[in-house]
Design an enzyme around this catalytic site. Structure first.
Site, mmCIF file in Angstrom:
data_model
loop_
_atom_site.group_PDB
_atom_site.id
_atom_site.type_symbol
_atom_site.label_atom_id
_atom_site.label_comp_id
_atom_site.label_asym_id
_atom_site.label_seq_id
_atom_site.Cartn_x
_atom_site.Cartn_y
_atom_site.Cartn_z
ATOM 1 N N ILE A 12 47.210 21.552 42.552
ATOM 2 C CA ILE A 12 48.215 20.573 42.106
ATOM 3 C C ILE A 12 47.930 19.218 42.748
ATOM 4 N N LEU A 33 40.589 22.162 53.715
ATOM 5 C CA LEU A 33 39.669 22.821 52.774
ATOM 6 C C LEU A 33 39.687 24.347 52.898
ATOM 7 N N PHE A 80 51.534 18.770 50.021
ATOM 8 C CA PHE A 80 51.174 19.996 49.301
ATOM 9 C C PHE A 80 50.639 21.076 50.238
ATOM 10 N N LYS A 84 49.620 29.891 49.925
ATOM 11 C CA LYS A 84 50.514 30.132 48.776
ATOM 12 C C LYS A 84 50.407 31.505 48.122
ATOM 13 N N SER A 124 59.485 25.323 45.665
ATOM 14 C CA SER A 124 59.167 26.316 44.632
ATOM 15 C C SER A 124 60.442 26.932 44.081
ATOM 16 N N TYR A 149 56.270 33.957 52.164
ATOM 17 C CA TYR A 149 55.903 32.681 51.534
ATOM 18 C C TYR A 149 57.172 31.956 51.058
ATOM 19 N N LYS A 153 59.290 28.331 52.339
ATOM 20 C CA LYS A 153 59.732 27.162 51.545
ATOM 21 C C LYS A 153 61.210 26.858 51.810
ATOM 22 N N ASN A 179 56.320 27.399 37.118
ATOM 23 C CA ASN A 179 54.974 28.001 37.140
ATOM 24 C C ASN A 179 53.935 27.048 36.554
ATOM 25 N N ASN A 199 47.664 35.026 40.176
ATOM 26 C CA ASN A 199 48.541 34.443 39.159
ATOM 27 C C ASN A 199 48.025 34.752 37.760
ATOM 28 N N LEU A 200 48.957 34.713 36.817
ATOM 29 C CA LEU A 200 48.651 35.191 35.465
ATOM 30 C C LEU A 200 47.548 34.390 34.762
ATOM 31 N N ASP A 298 58.637 41.247 41.672
ATOM 32 C CA ASP A 298 58.761 40.387 40.481
ATOM 33 C C ASP A 298 60.199 40.373 39.962
HETATM 34 P P1 NAD Z 1 46.212 25.076 46.672
HETATM 35 O O1 NAD Z 1 45.915 26.195 47.603
HETATM 36 O O2 NAD Z 1 45.260 24.811 45.573
HETATM 37 O O3 NAD Z 1 46.427 23.719 47.501
HETATM 38 C C1 NAD Z 1 46.870 23.711 48.832
HETATM 39 C C2 NAD Z 1 45.910 22.839 49.607
HETATM 40 O O4 NAD Z 1 46.334 22.754 50.962
HETATM 41 C C3 NAD Z 1 44.480 23.382 49.622
HETATM 42 O O5 NAD Z 1 43.615 22.341 49.282
HETATM 43 C C4 NAD Z 1 44.272 23.856 51.071
HETATM 44 O O6 NAD Z 1 42.913 23.717 51.465
HETATM 45 C C5 NAD Z 1 45.218 22.925 51.814
HETATM 46 N N1 NAD Z 1 45.763 23.480 53.067
HETATM 47 C C6 NAD Z 1 46.340 24.683 53.274
HETATM 48 N N2 NAD Z 1 46.727 24.810 54.557
HETATM 49 C C7 NAD Z 1 46.408 23.631 55.168
HETATM 50 C C8 NAD Z 1 46.579 23.154 56.489
HETATM 51 N N3 NAD Z 1 47.106 23.907 57.445
HETATM 52 N N4 NAD Z 1 46.147 21.891 56.762
HETATM 53 C C9 NAD Z 1 45.587 21.122 55.810
HETATM 54 N N5 NAD Z 1 45.397 21.542 54.545
HETATM 55 C C10 NAD Z 1 45.810 22.784 54.228
HETATM 56 O O7 NAD Z 1 47.685 25.336 46.097
HETATM 57 P P2 NAD Z 1 48.470 24.582 44.943
HETATM 58 O O8 NAD Z 1 48.706 25.569 43.873
HETATM 59 O O9 NAD Z 1 47.863 23.287 44.642
HETATM 60 O O10 NAD Z 1 49.866 24.379 45.682
HETATM 61 C C11 NAD Z 1 50.213 23.153 46.317
HETATM 62 C C12 NAD Z 1 51.600 23.279 46.898
HETATM 63 O O11 NAD Z 1 52.526 23.607 45.865
HETATM 64 C C13 NAD Z 1 51.743 24.374 47.955
HETATM 65 O O12 NAD Z 1 52.632 23.906 48.945
HETATM 66 C C14 NAD Z 1 52.363 25.506 47.186
HETATM 67 O O13 NAD Z 1 53.097 26.363 48.026
HETATM 68 C C15 NAD Z 1 53.273 24.761 46.234
HETATM 69 N N6 NAD Z 1 53.598 25.494 45.021
HETATM 70 C C16 NAD Z 1 52.601 25.982 44.227
HETATM 71 C C17 NAD Z 1 52.922 26.672 43.066
HETATM 72 C C18 NAD Z 1 51.868 27.261 42.195
HETATM 73 O O14 NAD Z 1 52.171 28.115 41.354
HETATM 74 N N7 NAD Z 1 50.608 26.854 42.288
HETATM 75 C C19 NAD Z 1 54.267 26.855 42.728
HETATM 76 C C20 NAD Z 1 55.258 26.338 43.561
HETATM 77 C C21 NAD Z 1 54.905 25.650 44.703
HETATM 78 C C1 WQD Z 2 53.651 35.404 36.267
HETATM 79 C C2 WQD Z 2 54.014 36.627 35.449
HETATM 80 C C3 WQD Z 2 53.747 38.732 36.561
HETATM 81 C C4 WQD Z 2 49.412 38.536 36.965
HETATM 82 C C5 WQD Z 2 54.358 33.082 41.753
HETATM 83 C C6 WQD Z 2 55.157 32.841 42.998
HETATM 84 C C7 WQD Z 2 55.966 31.611 42.863
HETATM 85 C C8 WQD Z 2 55.107 30.436 42.447
HETATM 86 C C9 WQD Z 2 54.243 30.755 41.271
HETATM 87 C C10 WQD Z 2 54.416 29.322 44.433
HETATM 88 C C11 WQD Z 2 54.782 37.659 36.234
HETATM 89 C C12 WQD Z 2 52.800 38.609 35.398
HETATM 90 C C13 WQD Z 2 50.722 38.239 36.665
HETATM 91 C C14 WQD Z 2 48.769 39.624 36.287
HETATM 92 C C15 WQD Z 2 50.803 40.003 35.039
HETATM 93 N N1 WQD Z 2 54.186 30.080 43.464
HETATM 94 N N2 WQD Z 2 51.414 38.973 35.719
HETATM 95 N N3 WQD Z 2 49.499 40.301 35.341
HETATM 96 O O1 WQD Z 2 55.040 35.672 40.149
HETATM 97 O O2 WQD Z 2 56.117 34.013 38.576
HETATM 98 O O3 WQD Z 2 55.249 33.235 40.686
HETATM 99 O O4 WQD Z 2 53.535 31.952 41.500
HETATM 100 O O5 WQD Z 2 55.456 28.881 44.815
HETATM 101 O O6 WQD Z 2 56.576 31.400 44.076
HETATM 102 O O7 WQD Z 2 56.001 33.964 43.218
HETATM 103 O O8 WQD Z 2 53.648 33.905 38.959
HETATM 104 O O9 WQD Z 2 51.460 33.888 37.842
HETATM 105 O O10 WQD Z 2 51.890 35.606 39.663
HETATM 106 O O11 WQD Z 2 53.041 35.835 37.496
HETATM 107 O O12 WQD Z 2 51.404 40.660 34.184
HETATM 108 O O13 WQD Z 2 47.600 39.952 36.544
HETATM 109 O O14 WQD Z 2 52.798 37.266 35.033
HETATM 110 O O15 WQD Z 2 54.300 40.016 36.628
HETATM 111 O O16 WQD Z 2 55.738 38.184 35.385
HETATM 112 P P1 WQD Z 2 55.084 34.323 39.581
HETATM 113 P P2 WQD Z 2 52.419 34.787 38.527
#
Ligand code: NAD
Ligand code: WQD
Length: 343
Positions: A12, A33, A80, A84, A124, A149, A153, A179, A199-200, A298
């Site tokens: 992100i 990284l 960020f 995660k 999140s 996790y 948050k 998501n 993730n899905l 879930d």
């Molecule tokens: P990501 O793992 O791709 O990005 C996180 C980045 O932080 C990475 O580049 C990693 O190298 C860096 N990092 C981790 N720990 C660190 C530390 N101690 N010091 C410096 N850098 C560090 O994940 P993302 O999907 O881009 O998520 C970004 C943020 O959004 C996270 O806080 C995550 O919890 C939150 N978030 C993600 C999702 C999702 O579904 N991807 C959903 C809700 C919230």
């Molecule tokens: C989505 C749907 C699975 C994989 C998680 C974190 C949430 C947020 C986003 C950071 C679910 C189904 C998945 C697979 C499947 N992250 N699934 N087969 O669980 O909604 O959220 O990521 O904050 O906090 O909990 O996302 O992508 O893992 O799953 O059927 O191989 O897909 O059961 O219903 P989720 P997800």
């Protein structure tokens, strides 16, 4: 503005850095990284024809962070950086509390020491826990997430509230993502998970590219529209633009102090089967799947009430599910091993 983006090399973060550069903000990325490649930043620079200052460092490293604030006139921080993986967080909870909670507290402390007050946090939908009913609204009392996790948050959101009570200049925004999926429309940057994706969408994309044999659909007997779980999937570029909207909101409200939370989602629940169908239609790829047992932890279905961000940030998700699928596929098929091969 000059924006410090922790975790800016990640999924992100890299898309948000691109949007910030396009809006003529200056960006310093601070990332250890541990889950990213600096190649993402190189590609963002090429796509925007602008440069990013990259510092390799850890948010738990107070001295290194202090050095960044001393060498740059930072106006705002978008935070960020975090671990995660929801499942992993139950196996190594302390690593999650160290990175996500202690790291955030260190960052907030160094910000305060350097008189930087604008803070945008990656929260999140998981903070709503298991007892709130969808659609989730920002006014709901935060719940008890099922994983360390998720708890991390909630803890950082609580820390932000306490910081605001103790510092009447603090200006915090908590963005609660639903998501995020998809990739930049160029297919040059995208999600690059290490190992087997949790993730899905990354899993679906790796099945399509031939890296995985078939998708396991975790449960088809939920009380949902087709028995599979429903989630609020949003395009990562919409999410990235949400951060720019939050930054603009802070800039337009010099009188604001405290903490404000915004959901960033579409407001619509989409099922796992709908994702598979939509991916197949948008990309003309076949996704073999089998129905597997439910995944522990879930929730059956959740989605955002996205009205607050629309009314106050003037932001709403505008890209379609088809866009999300096409862009996921453009990234995955053009970069079958991600930025660099992890295998
Ligand atoms: P990501 O793992 O791709 O990005 C996180 C980045 O932080 C990475 O580049 C990693 O190298 C860096 N990092 C981790 N720990 C660190 C530390 N101690 N010091 C410096 N850098 C560090 O994940 P993302 O999907 O881009 O998520 C970004 C943020 O959004 C996270 O806080 C995550 O919890 C939150 N978030 C993600 C999702 C999702 O579904 N991807 C959903 C809700 C919230
Ligand atoms: C989505 C749907 C699975 C994989 C998680 C974190 C949430 C947020 C986003 C950071 C679910 C189904 C998945 C697979 C499947 N992250 N699934 N087969 O669980 O909604 O959220 O990521 O904050 O906090 O909990 O996302 O992508 O893992 O799953 O059927 O191989 O897909 O059961 O219903 P989720 P997800």
């Amino acid at each position: 503005m000059k924006v410090l983006v922790t975790g800016g090399a990640g999924y992100i973060g890299s898309h948000t850095v691109l949007c910030l550069l396009q809006q003529d903000h200056q960006v310093v990325v601070y990332d250890n990284l541990c889950n990213a490649s600096v190649e993402s930043i190189t590609r963002v620079e090429k796509l925007t024809d602008k440069s990013v200052e990259f510092v390799e460092g850890d948010i738990r490293d107070r001295a290194a962070l202090t050095e960044v604030f001393h060498s740059h006139q930072v106006d705002a921080v978008i935070h960020f950086a975090a671990l995660k993986a929801v499942g992993e967080s139950s196996q190594i909870p302390l690593a999650y509390y160290q990175n996500n909670v202690h790291g955030s507290a260190t960052l907030l402390e160094v910000m305060a020491e350097n008189n930087v007050q604008n803070f945008i946090f990656s929260s999140s939908a998981t903070v709503y826990g298991e007892s709130n009913e969808p659609p989730y609204k920002e006014t709901m009392v935060l719940g008890q997430p099922a994983s360390p996790y998720g708890t991390s948050k909630v803890m950082v959101e609580n820390i932000m509230q306490d910081v605001a009570k103790s510092n009447d200049k603090f200006r915090g925004i908590s963005l609660r993502y639903f998501n995020p999926i998809g990739a930049h429309e160029s297919g040059q940057i995208g999600e690059d998970p290490k190992g087997i994706p949790n993730n899905l969408l990354p899993f679906v994309a790796q099945v399509a590219v031939g890296k995985r044999e078939k998708l396991s659909v975790f449960g088809d007997d939920y009380a949902t529209k087709d028995g599979s779980c429903e989630r609020d999937y949003l395009h990562v570029m919409d999410l990235a633009e949400g951060h720019v909207a939050a930054l603009n909101w802070l800039a337009s409200k010099p009188e604001f102090t405290g903490v404000e939370a915004f959901n960033l989602g579409t407001g619509t629940g989409i099922s796992v089967f709908e994702i598979v169908n939509s991916f197949e239609q948008a990309t003309e790829q076949k996704i073999p799947f089998e129905v597997a047992p439910r995944r522990q932890g879930d929730l059956p279905a959740f989605w955002a009430d996205a009205n607050k961000a629309k009314e106050q940030l003037n932001w709403q998700a505008k890209r379609s599910l088809t866009d999300m699928m096409k862009d996921t596929w453009r990234w995955q098929s053009g970069n079958p091993q991600g930025y660099v091969s992890h295998d």
